[in-house]
Enzyme design. Structure first.
Site, PDB file in Angstrom:
ATOM      1  N   LYS A 108       0.814  -1.216   0.000  1.00 46.16           N
ATOM      2  CA  LYS A 108       0.000   0.000   0.000  1.00 46.16           C
ATOM      3  C   LYS A 108       0.849   1.269   0.000  1.00 46.16           C
ATOM      4  CE  LYS A 108      -4.055  -2.299   1.722  1.00 46.16           C
ATOM      5  NZ  LYS A 108      -3.463  -3.663   1.775  1.00 46.16           N
TER       6      LYS A 108
HETATM    7  C1  LIG Z   1      -3.978  -4.706   1.149  1.00 44.06           C
HETATM    8  C2  LIG Z   1      -3.139  -5.935   0.984  1.00 44.06           C
HETATM    9  C3  LIG Z   1      -3.470  -6.952   0.062  1.00 44.06           C
HETATM   10  C4  LIG Z   1      -4.733  -6.914  -0.781  1.00 44.06           C
HETATM   11  O1  LIG Z   1      -4.813  -5.808  -1.599  1.00 44.06           O
HETATM   12  P1  LIG Z   1      -6.077  -5.596  -2.587  1.00 44.06           P
HETATM   13  O2  LIG Z   1      -6.234  -4.126  -2.702  1.00 44.06           O
HETATM   14  O3  LIG Z   1      -7.207  -6.269  -1.930  1.00 44.06           O
HETATM   15  O4  LIG Z   1      -5.704  -6.201  -3.853  1.00 44.06           O
HETATM   16  C5  LIG Z   1      -2.635  -8.029  -0.038  1.00 44.06           C
HETATM   17  N1  LIG Z   1      -1.529  -8.149   0.727  1.00 44.06           N
HETATM   18  C6  LIG Z   1      -1.185  -7.205   1.621  1.00 44.06           C
HETATM   19  C7  LIG Z   1       0.025  -7.413   2.460  1.00 44.06           C
HETATM   20  C8  LIG Z   1      -1.963  -6.058   1.784  1.00 44.06           C
HETATM   21  O5  LIG Z   1      -1.608  -5.128   2.683  1.00 44.06           O
END
Ligand SMILES: *Cc1c(COP(=O)(O)O)cnc(C)c1O
Length: 463
Positions: A108
């Site tokens: 993120k």
């Molecule tokens: C947020 C997150 C995901 C999933 O992301 P999406 O937006 O649902 O595709 C996967 N792995 C980690 C470590 C995350 O923080």
């Protein structure tokens, strides 16, 4: 570039308004009017330069090119790897795309480091201030906080469920020492936190008085920033239209994989996508069985994928409906009544079958996969990433000779307990977080009660 809503009845907006609005007024999600073609990247020498080039068509003329380049440069200077999102080989023709070299150790950061700077820039230009409120089960909160912690024009208030985040996740939020950062533990679950955030937005007087805003995963700018690494990975691997890459994406909200789909629409040489789920497998059921019915969320060792409503899927649905917003709105209305989304067979045949494969793994299978990869190449994977490599293996995805890239969405130390259980090895935190457990926490605790939370927000912003 103008932006339209997936539900067809909100006003068209430019990039800066879409950035600040998040959700459209008709409840839909914003998308650009058309997908621009990828620019020639041969002159770009860094991830930040490639990022500015790939994203600039989405800005229109709303942010000057030199300003946007500088925002990209600053955002990606916070990453502790020169390549920002590097490729690492883990098998024959099998790779990881490491997305966890940012400040909070999860993918993120790639989007939120840029989005925080975009917010600050646009708000400064407009002489405005906003209060970002959000609920987190762990990763989003810390990434959002880190993205805006130095912004004068933003206060951020993050609600998290008391006692339900990992120690590392909580400390990454509560030890940030910036006057505009406020965290609060709610006596309840993540869903309770999310309901409280929704209720604050639905309270129009409060929303306007506090200038509430959000940076959740449906924000167009987050989806946009995630397009870039698909493009740079294809380039690093020398992929061509005839020999495209298969990307495997551990996902819950469909956000990350949607960005890959857009990269392909823009011309990136991508063959197809593998969607990896944990036991909360709504996307896997949909792709394999056309079953998009919501079930209750079960907690897993990969908590950032513990989601049963994949909100970003609405953008793909809009495309599947030939960009007909009225039709998309109706379909979602039916989904709300029946609890299940039905897609026509010809849509499956045209949009889903040629582009998406999927697999799900429960906790035992995920931990076994962490062990297997560690034994085979010495690489420690976090549990989210491990659902991805497990899917690559289960579907024998490297069999056709194409390069297969699994997105490594979190650093193993962020989910150290699971990695320890699987391998007996405790992955160390990177040096910039090595003293995380010695830092002072600043947080509060409130009842699961709207009035109490609103009072907290008011007091926090009035500081
Ligand atoms: C947020 C997150 C995901 C999933 O992301 P999406 O937006 O649902 O595709 C996967 N792995 C980690 C470590 C995350 O923080």
């Amino acid at each position: 570039m103008r932006y339209i809503s997936t539900r067809g009845s909100a006003p068209e907006l430019g990039f800066c308004d879409v950035l600040l609005a998040g959700l459209a007024t008709d409840g839909g999600l914003y998308l650009p009017q058309h997908w621009p073609a990828l620019p020639d990247l041969s002159g770009t020498r860094s991830y930040a330069e490639a990022a500015a080039a790939v994203m600039s068509p989405f800005m229109g003329d709303e942010i000057p090119a030199d300003v946007f380049s500088e925002l990209c440069r600053d955002a990606y200077a916070t990453f502790r790897h020169d390549a920002v999102v590097p490729l690492v080989q883990i098998g024959n023709n099998e790779w990881l795309l490491e997305q966890f070299h940012g400040p909070t150790l999860a993918f993120k950061d790639v989007a939120l480091q840029l989005v925080g700077r975009l917010f600050d820039h646009v708000l400064r230009e407009r002489g405005q201030h906003v209060t970002i409120v959000g609920a987190t089960s762990g990763d989003t909160g810390s990434a959002a906080i880190d993205g805006v912690k130095d912004c004068d024009n933003v206060d951020i208030v993050i609600l998290y469920p008391y006692g339900r985040t990992s120690e590392v996740q909580r400390r990454q939020m509560t030890t940030v020492d910036s006057p505009n950062v406020h965290t609060v533990a709610v006596d309840g679950t993540f869903d309770d936190c999310q309901d409280l955030v929704k209720a604050m937005f639905n309270d129009v007087a409060f929303r306007e008085q506090m200038s509430l805003s959000a940076v959740n995963s449906i924000n167009w700018a987050r989806v946009m920033a995630q397009i870039v690494y698909y493009v740079t990975a294809c380039r690093s691997l020398g992929a061509t239209a005839d020999a495209g890459v298969t990307f495997c994406v551990p996902t819950g909200n469909f956000g990350n994989v949607l960005s890959g789909w857009i990269a392909r629409e823009m011309g990136a040489p991508i063959n197809d996508f593998i969607v990896a789920s944990n036991s909360n497998d709504i996307l896997t059921r949909f792709i394999n069985d056309n079953d998009m019915s919501s079930r209750t969320v079960v907690p897993t060792v990969s908590p950032s994928m513990d989601i049963q409503v994949s909100s970003n899927f609405e953008r793909l649905l809009f495309e599947m409906n030939g960009r007909d917003g009225g039709m998309t709105a109706e379909q979602l209305q039916r989904l709300r009544h029946s609890g299940s989304l039905q897609i026509e067979q010809d849509q499956i045949a045209r949009f889903i079958a040629p582009s998406f494969r999927a697999a799900r793994f429960d906790d035992d299978a995920t931990l076994a996969e962490i062990r297997r990869v560690y034994d085979s190449c010495g690489q420690l994977l976090d549990p989210h990433t491990a659902t991805g490599t497990a899917a690559v293996r289960a579907l024998d995805a490297t069999a056709d000779g194409r390069p297969v890239v699994t997105l490594a969405t979190a650093h193993p130390a962020k989910f150290g307990d699971a990695v320890m259980r699987a391998t007996g090895v405790a992955p160390p935190l990177p040096t910039h977080l090595a003293d995380l457990f010695d830092r002072i926490e600043r947080t509060a605790r409130v009842d699961n009660d709207l009035v109490a939370v609103q009072a907290f927000v008011r007091a926090a912003v009035a500081r």
